[in-house]
Write a protein that holds these residues in place. Structure first.
Motif, PDB file in Angstrom:
ATOM      1  N   ASP A   1       0.811  -1.214   0.000  1.00 36.70           N
ATOM      2  CA  ASP A   1       0.000   0.000   0.000  1.00 36.70           C
ATOM      3  C   ASP A   1       0.846   1.267   0.000  1.00 36.70           C
ATOM      4  N   GLU A   2       1.841   1.348   0.855  1.00 40.35           N
ATOM      5  CA  GLU A   2       2.651   2.562   0.954  1.00 40.35           C
ATOM      6  C   GLU A   2       3.435   2.811  -0.330  1.00 40.35           C
ATOM      7  N   SER A   3       3.943   1.737  -0.934  1.00 38.17           N
ATOM      8  CA  SER A   3       4.677   1.895  -2.198  1.00 38.17           C
ATOM      9  C   SER A   3       3.737   2.359  -3.302  1.00 38.17           C
ATOM     10  N   GLY A   4       2.535   1.805  -3.317  1.00 43.04           N
ATOM     11  CA  GLY A   4       1.560   2.224  -4.318  1.00 43.04           C
ATOM     12  C   GLY A   4       1.176   3.673  -4.146  1.00 43.04           C
ATOM     13  N   ARG A   5       1.075   4.091  -2.918  1.00 44.39           N
ATOM     14  CA  ARG A   5       0.738   5.487  -2.607  1.00 44.39           C
ATOM     15  C   ARG A   5       1.786   6.425  -3.191  1.00 44.39           C
ATOM     16  N   ARG A   6       3.057   6.080  -3.015  1.00 45.15           N
ATOM     17  CA  ARG A   6       4.131   6.930  -3.551  1.00 45.15           C
ATOM     18  C   ARG A   6       4.171   6.863  -5.073  1.00 45.15           C
ATOM     19  N   MET A   7       3.966   5.668  -5.619  1.00 39.27           N
ATOM     20  CA  MET A   7       3.989   5.500  -7.069  1.00 39.27           C
ATOM     21  C   MET A   7       2.933   6.365  -7.750  1.00 39.27           C
ATOM     22  N   VAL A   8       1.727   6.412  -7.169  1.00 39.68           N
ATOM     23  CA  VAL A   8       0.657   7.141  -7.838  1.00 39.68           C
ATOM     24  C   VAL A   8       0.931   8.648  -7.825  1.00 39.68           C
ATOM     25  N   VAL A   9       1.545   9.137  -6.750  1.00 38.09           N
ATOM     26  CA  VAL A   9       1.902  10.566  -6.697  1.00 38.09           C
ATOM     27  C   VAL A   9       3.003  10.880  -7.702  1.00 38.09           C
TER      28      VAL A   9
END
Length: 216
Positions: A178-186
């Motif tokens: 989840d945290e990696s996906g959060r950064r990726m989308v930004v």
């Protein structure tokens, strides 16, 4: 037949409950298998396939109701124009991307279903105000020179949206945390807007923290 003085008959309680059971079953089953058949969904709801047709003419109609309701829930959770008004353009896009990710990260498979044809038009209608916010942020970024200006704001908004969808696809396929996906989308959204990744990281909103209460 009703007369002008008689109200229309309300649905039978079991019919109302059966419809709700179908919608809930579809949410669960499609999250596990986006291509699940109508029979599988009906079985999960404890109903026959024939019973489904009393509520939904086709599988697409059932899925459309599920994804449209989900889109409305997500849209209601997104930051408002008032929330975004004081933020610079890059931070606006970052706030939208982070909130969107938070709302779809736990239902990634269903989110991918929602952006497929023939459901994409219904979902797009629900997300129209959100898309307007993205276009506005892009227009401001272009005007102040902080975002790429080789395309118009509407096109840039669609490119940013496409970048977010690409992250959703990759995160679902690879099981991205989840945290990696959060950064990726930004980073992907702002990168598509023409902002380098180091600067984009500075625009990422701080992740919410959970406060643990001390025992009394």
């Amino acid at each position: 037949m009703t007369t002008p003085d008689q109200p229309g008959r309300a649905p039978r309680r079991d019919a109302t409950e059966n419809r709700a059971a179908l919608v809930e079953a579809a949410k669960t089953v499609l999250q596990q298998d986006p291509d699940a058949s109508l029979e599988t969904i009906a079985t999960a709801a404890g109903l026959s396939r024939r019973a489904v047709y009393g509520h939904f003419p086709s599988r697409d109609d059932l899925v459309r109701e599920v994804v449209t309701a989900g889109a409305a829930r997500i849209a209601a959770a997104m930051p408002t124009s008032a929330d975004l008004g004081a933020l610079p353009p890059a931070a606006r896009l970052a706030a939208i991307a982070v909130t969107l990710w938070a709302e779809v990260s736990h239902v990634r498979s269903m989110a991918r279903v929602a952006i497929r044809s023939p459901f994409i038009e219904s979902v797009a209608e629900v997300f129209a105000p959100l898309r307007a916010q993205v276009r506005e942020a892009c227009a401001l970024g272009i005007a102040e020179g902080t975002m790429r200006d080789d395309v118009d704001p509407a096109t840039l908004g669609r490119l940013v949206e496409g970048a977010c969808i690409a992250v959703l696809d990759e995160a679902t396929r690879s099981g991205t945390p989840d945290e990696s996906g959060r950064r990726m989308v930004v980073l992907s959204a702002l990168g598509m807007a023409g902002i380098d990744w180091r600067t984009a990281m500075l625009s990422e909103p701080i992740a919410p923290t959970t406060t643990v209460k001390e025992p009394a």
